[in-house]
Design a protein around this motif. Structure first.
Motif, PDB file in Angstrom:
ATOM      1  N   ALA A 241       0.832  -1.204   0.000  1.00  0.00           N
ATOM      2  CA  ALA A 241       0.000   0.000   0.000  1.00  0.00           C
ATOM      3  C   ALA A 241       0.863   1.250   0.000  1.00  0.00           C
ATOM      4  CB  ALA A 241      -0.926  -0.007   1.217  1.00  0.00           C
ATOM      5  N   GLU A 242       2.035   1.184   0.631  1.00  0.00           N
ATOM      6  CA  GLU A 242       2.945   2.334   0.599  1.00  0.00           C
ATOM      7  C   GLU A 242       3.397   2.613  -0.831  1.00  0.00           C
ATOM      8  OE1 GLU A 242       6.162   1.732   3.283  1.00  0.00           O
ATOM      9  OE2 GLU A 242       4.864   1.400   5.028  1.00  0.00           O
ATOM     10  N   GLY A 243       3.528   1.552  -1.631  1.00  0.00           N
ATOM     11  CA  GLY A 243       3.915   1.716  -3.027  1.00  0.00           C
ATOM     12  C   GLY A 243       2.885   2.472  -3.843  1.00  0.00           C
ATOM     13  N   LEU A 244       1.630   2.472  -3.405  1.00  0.00           N
ATOM     14  CA  LEU A 244       0.593   3.212  -4.129  1.00  0.00           C
ATOM     15  C   LEU A 244       0.824   4.719  -4.062  1.00  0.00           C
ATOM     16  CD1 LEU A 244      -2.631   1.271  -3.027  1.00  0.00           C
ATOM     17  CD2 LEU A 244      -1.328   1.018  -5.140  1.00  0.00           C
ATOM     18  N   GLY A 245       1.620   5.151  -3.092  1.00  0.00           N
ATOM     19  CA  GLY A 245       1.920   6.573  -2.969  1.00  0.00           C
ATOM     20  C   GLY A 245       3.199   6.984  -3.664  1.00  0.00           C
ATOM     21  N   SER A 246       3.806   6.071  -4.398  1.00  0.00           N
ATOM     22  CA  SER A 246       5.060   6.392  -5.087  1.00  0.00           C
ATOM     23  C   SER A 246       4.850   7.474  -6.139  1.00  0.00           C
ATOM     24  CB  SER A 246       5.632   5.133  -5.755  1.00  0.00           C
ATOM     25  OG  SER A 246       6.717   5.450  -6.598  1.00  0.00           O
ATOM     26  N   ALA A 247       5.904   8.243  -6.390  1.00  0.00           N
ATOM     27  CA  ALA A 247       5.863   9.256  -7.450  1.00  0.00           C
ATOM     28  C   ALA A 247       6.053   8.628  -8.825  1.00  0.00           C
ATOM     29  CB  ALA A 247       6.943  10.310  -7.204  1.00  0.00           C
ATOM     30  N   VAL A 248       6.401   7.346  -8.870  1.00  0.00           N
ATOM     31  CA  VAL A 248       6.683   6.658 -10.137  1.00  0.00           C
ATOM     32  C   VAL A 248       5.451   5.860 -10.554  1.00  0.00           C
ATOM     33  CG1 VAL A 248       8.222   5.044 -11.308  1.00  0.00           C
ATOM     34  CG2 VAL A 248       9.106   6.499  -9.471  1.00  0.00           C
ATOM     35  N   PRO A 249       4.847   6.162 -11.713  1.00  0.00           N
ATOM     36  CA  PRO A 249       3.620   5.460 -12.131  1.00  0.00           C
ATOM     37  C   PRO A 249       3.784   3.948 -12.212  1.00  0.00           C
ATOM     38  CG  PRO A 249       3.996   7.397 -13.503  1.00  0.00           C
ATOM     39  CD  PRO A 249       5.225   7.234 -12.663  1.00  0.00           C
ATOM     40  N   GLU A 250       4.940   3.483 -12.714  1.00  0.00           N
ATOM     41  CA  GLU A 250       5.146   2.044 -12.852  1.00  0.00           C
ATOM     42  C   GLU A 250       5.149   1.354 -11.491  1.00  0.00           C
ATOM     43  OE1 GLU A 250       6.772   4.134 -16.358  1.00  0.00           O
ATOM     44  OE2 GLU A 250       7.037   4.372 -14.194  1.00  0.00           O
ATOM     45  N   VAL A 251       5.693   2.011 -10.494  1.00  0.00           N
ATOM     46  CA  VAL A 251       5.716   1.436  -9.147  1.00  0.00           C
ATOM     47  C   VAL A 251       4.299   1.346  -8.594  1.00  0.00           C
ATOM     48  CG1 VAL A 251       6.472   1.796  -6.761  1.00  0.00           C
ATOM     49  CG2 VAL A 251       8.072   2.173  -8.653  1.00  0.00           C
ATOM     50  N   ARG A 252       3.503   2.382  -8.824  1.00  0.00           N
ATOM     51  CA  ARG A 252       2.108   2.352  -8.347  1.00  0.00           C
ATOM     52  C   ARG A 252       1.338   1.198  -8.995  1.00  0.00           C
ATOM     53  NH1 ARG A 252       2.568   8.083  -9.265  1.00  0.00           N
ATOM     54  NH2 ARG A 252       1.226   7.965 -11.118  1.00  0.00           N
ATOM     55  N   GLU A 253       1.569   0.999 -10.286  1.00  0.00           N
ATOM     56  CA  GLU A 253       0.845  -0.088 -10.966  1.00  0.00           C
ATOM     57  C   GLU A 253       1.285  -1.445 -10.437  1.00  0.00           C
ATOM     58  OE1 GLU A 253      -0.364  -1.758 -15.393  1.00  0.00           O
ATOM     59  OE2 GLU A 253       1.137  -0.172 -15.220  1.00  0.00           O
ATOM     60  N   ARG A 254       2.590  -1.618 -10.221  1.00  0.00           N
ATOM     61  CA  ARG A 254       3.064  -2.894  -9.685  1.00  0.00           C
ATOM     62  C   ARG A 254       2.508  -3.147  -8.294  1.00  0.00           C
ATOM     63  NH1 ARG A 254       8.927  -0.968 -11.480  1.00  0.00           N
ATOM     64  NH2 ARG A 254       8.725  -1.321 -13.725  1.00  0.00           N
ATOM     65  N   ALA A 255       2.371  -2.082  -7.523  1.00  0.00           N
ATOM     66  CA  ALA A 255       1.839  -2.227  -6.166  1.00  0.00           C
ATOM     67  C   ALA A 255       0.394  -2.701  -6.195  1.00  0.00           C
ATOM     68  CB  ALA A 255       1.956  -0.903  -5.413  1.00  0.00           C
ATOM     69  N   VAL A 256      -0.421  -2.089  -7.042  1.00  0.00           N
ATOM     70  CA  VAL A 256      -1.840  -2.470  -7.064  1.00  0.00           C
ATOM     71  C   VAL A 256      -2.029  -3.849  -7.696  1.00  0.00           C
ATOM     72  CG1 VAL A 256      -2.467  -1.385  -9.286  1.00  0.00           C
ATOM     73  CG2 VAL A 256      -4.170  -1.583  -7.459  1.00  0.00           C
ATOM     74  N   ARG A 257      -1.196  -4.197  -8.675  1.00  0.00           N
ATOM     75  CA  ARG A 257      -1.285  -5.545  -9.254  1.00  0.00           C
ATOM     76  C   ARG A 257      -0.937  -6.595  -8.204  1.00  0.00           C
ATOM     77  NH1 ARG A 257      -0.971  -6.380 -14.955  1.00  0.00           N
ATOM     78  NH2 ARG A 257       0.290  -8.231 -14.577  1.00  0.00           N
ATOM     79  N   SER A 258       0.065  -6.312  -7.392  1.00  0.00           N
ATOM     80  CA  SER A 258       0.441  -7.259  -6.341  1.00  0.00           C
ATOM     81  C   SER A 258      -0.651  -7.359  -5.280  1.00  0.00           C
ATOM     82  CB  SER A 258       1.765  -6.830  -5.696  1.00  0.00           C
ATOM     83  OG  SER A 258       2.822  -6.852  -6.640  1.00  0.00           O
ATOM     84  N   LEU A 259      -1.221  -6.222  -4.899  1.00  0.00           N
ATOM     85  CA  LEU A 259      -2.323  -6.241  -3.929  1.00  0.00           C
ATOM     86  C   LEU A 259      -3.499  -7.060  -4.448  1.00  0.00           C
ATOM     87  CD1 LEU A 259      -2.531  -2.594  -2.519  1.00  0.00           C
ATOM     88  CD2 LEU A 259      -2.248  -4.690  -1.186  1.00  0.00           C
ATOM     89  N   ALA A 260      -3.747  -6.948  -5.745  1.00  0.00           N
ATOM     90  CA  ALA A 260      -4.893  -7.644  -6.335  1.00  0.00           C
ATOM     91  C   ALA A 260      -4.770  -9.161  -6.245  1.00  0.00           C
ATOM     92  CB  ALA A 260      -5.050  -7.230  -7.800  1.00  0.00           C
ATOM     93  N   GLU A 261      -3.538  -9.647  -6.089  1.00  0.00           N
ATOM     94  CA  GLU A 261      -3.337 -11.096  -6.029  1.00  0.00           C
ATOM     95  C   GLU A 261      -3.158 -11.610  -4.603  1.00  0.00           C
ATOM     96  OE1 GLU A 261      -0.546 -12.657  -8.842  1.00  0.00           O
ATOM     97  OE2 GLU A 261      -1.103 -11.200 -10.384  1.00  0.00           O
ATOM     98  N   LEU A 262      -3.249 -10.697  -3.624  1.00  0.00           N
ATOM     99  CA  LEU A 262      -3.112 -11.131  -2.231  1.00  0.00           C
ATOM    100  C   LEU A 262      -4.449 -11.649  -1.705  1.00  0.00           C
ATOM    101  CD1 LEU A 262      -0.981  -8.378  -0.442  1.00  0.00           C
ATOM    102  CD2 LEU A 262      -0.206 -10.484  -1.532  1.00  0.00           C
ATOM    103  N   PRO A 263      -4.428 -12.725  -0.938  1.00  0.00           N
ATOM    104  CA  PRO A 263      -5.663 -13.173  -0.285  1.00  0.00           C
ATOM    105  C   PRO A 263      -5.912 -12.347   0.975  1.00  0.00           C
ATOM    106  CG  PRO A 263      -3.845 -14.615   0.313  1.00  0.00           C
ATOM    107  CD  PRO A 263      -3.279 -13.600  -0.655  1.00  0.00           C
ATOM    108  N   GLY A 264      -7.138 -12.398   1.476  1.00  0.00           N
ATOM    109  CA  GLY A 264      -7.409 -11.802   2.785  1.00  0.00           C
ATOM    110  C   GLY A 264      -8.140 -10.478   2.742  1.00  0.00           C
ATOM    111  N   ASP A 265      -8.771 -10.167   3.858  1.00  0.00           N
ATOM    112  CA  ASP A 265      -9.591  -8.960   3.975  1.00  0.00           C
ATOM    113  C   ASP A 265      -8.768  -7.675   3.927  1.00  0.00           C
ATOM    114  OD1 ASP A 265     -11.784 -10.599   4.213  1.00  0.00           O
ATOM    115  OD2 ASP A 265     -11.836 -10.523   6.409  1.00  0.00           O
ATOM    116  N   GLU A 266      -7.530  -7.725   4.434  1.00  0.00           N
ATOM    117  CA  GLU A 266      -6.716  -6.511   4.453  1.00  0.00           C
ATOM    118  C   GLU A 266      -6.450  -6.017   3.033  1.00  0.00           C
ATOM    119  OE1 GLU A 266      -2.473  -4.788   6.255  1.00  0.00           O
ATOM    120  OE2 GLU A 266      -2.907  -6.942   6.295  1.00  0.00           O
ATOM    121  N   ALA A 267      -6.129  -6.938   2.147  1.00  0.00           N
ATOM    122  CA  ALA A 267      -5.869  -6.552   0.753  1.00  0.00           C
ATOM    123  C   ALA A 267      -7.125  -6.003   0.103  1.00  0.00           C
ATOM    124  CB  ALA A 267      -5.333  -7.744  -0.032  1.00  0.00           C
ATOM    125  N   VAL A 268      -8.267  -6.638   0.387  1.00  0.00           N
ATOM    126  CA  VAL A 268      -9.535  -6.166  -0.191  1.00  0.00           C
ATOM    127  C   VAL A 268      -9.843  -4.752   0.293  1.00  0.00           C
ATOM    128  CG1 VAL A 268     -12.030  -6.541  -0.230  1.00  0.00           C
ATOM    129  CG2 VAL A 268     -10.481  -8.480  -0.513  1.00  0.00           C
TER     130      VAL A 268
END
Length: 331
Positions: free
Chosen positions: A178-205
């Motif tokens: 989630a900290e990666g979502l605040g990155s100034a680099v667009p590619e980093v933000r996208e990688r962060a949300v793609r990784s979150l999307a594949e995590l199980p559990g309520d916290e990721a949701v």
């Protein structure tokens, strides 16, 4: 003032004072009748200047130049000192991070330490194959912080997939991503949300729900696709926005059809799509994509919206609506 007294007052050992003299940095102004070195007040001040310059990182050669060259300008040397200091801090920070990560694995012996160090080194390897093998190592050998950092930096799609798989098997990665979502680099933000999307559990949701309001449209879209696939109706407006924008519009339409699983949901989605078609400022390409999206929405509301479009002034929209009605058995 004799060398012993100078050493006592300055805190510089007699041995070091002799070394300074051998280098020509300090030259005692005189000698006593017995031949002992005798330092003047000016000599002592020079010693303090030498020590001050040593304290900020200058070498003895640089100090000699700084004190004796009348044409010397300190700006370049200070710039160089700043650069070297930053490099040293960066290197020491990297070492500290690596040591913290080794400590986090609670190694039982040196073999465990070496194994963790080998995995950390492989994650930073220029070889994609080595990075992929490191990502596939047993979870307890790879600190989660290192996995997250690697996932946010990885550009190779195969390695990135392996890292996301590894993160899905690890604990504690959601908040770090989630900290990666605040990155100034667009590619980093996208990688962060793609990784979150594949995590199980309520916290990721929960973090993905928050990402639906993210200022980056790519982040919003990735979050909406993931949440929509889980049946989260809150993703619907963002999915419709994606269709209008033409960004992953086919995927967005497919997820909308999943969300339209009951009559009430289907009617809400159809109404939203139809409203955007009729919205002022929606251009022909977007109207066409919205019309096609109605194909995957069951129920009478979608059929009525398509029927209204059969006579649309935009021939492409009218033809698409007519065709879709026939496929639904309503034409």
């Amino acid at each position: 003032m004799l060398i012993g007294e100078v050493a006592r007052r300055s805190g510089v050992s007699a041995r070091m004072l002799r070394h300074y003299e051998s280098l020509g940095l300090v030259r005692p102004s005189g000698r006593t009748g017995s031949g002992y070195r005798e330092y003047s007040g000016e000599d002592v001040r020079r010693i303090f200047h030498i020590e001050s310059l040593r304290a900020v990182g200058l070498s003895l050669r640089e100090i000699g130049r700084a004190l004796d060259d009348p044409g010397f300008t300190p700006a370049d040397l200070v710039d160089d000192l700043i650069r070297r200091t930053r490099e040293r801090i960066a290197a020491e920070t990297e070492l500290l991070i690596r040591l913290d990560r080794v400590h986090a694995t609670d190694p039982a012996g040196w073999e465990d330490v070496l194994q963790v160090l080998a995995v950390l080194r492989a994650l930073g390897s220029p070889s994609a194959g080595a990075r992929q093998r490191a990502a596939l190592a047993p979870v307890d050998e790879v600190p989660v912080e290192a996995l997250v950092e690697a996932a946010l930096d990885e550009s190779d799609p195969v390695v990135a997939g392996a890292l996301r798989w590894a993160l899905a098997r690890s604990d504690g990665s959601a908040a770090l991503l989630a900290e990666g979502l605040g990155s100034a680099v667009p590619e980093v933000r996208e990688r962060a949300v793609r990784s979150l999307a594949e995590l199980p559990g309520d916290e990721a949701v929960a973090l993905l729900r928050d990402a639906l309001a993210h200022p980056d449209a790519v982040v919003r879209g990735r979050a909406a696709l993931a949440l929509g696939a889980l049946g989260e109706a809150a993703a619907t407006p963002v999915l419709v926005d994606m269709i209008v924008a033409g960004r992953n519009d086919t995927d967005a339409a497919d997820v909308l059809s999943v969300l339209a699983g009951d009559d009430a949901a289907a009617d809400r989605i159809a109404s939203l799509l139809a409203g955007r078609i009729g919205e002022e400022g929606t251009g022909p390409p977007a109207r066409g994509r919205l019309t096609q999206a109605l194909a995957g929405i069951p129920g009478p509301m979608a059929s009525r919206a398509l029927a209204d479009l059969v006579g649309d002034a935009d021939r492409a929209v009218a033809v698409t609506a007519t065709y879709l009605l026939r496929l639904r058995g309503d034409g």
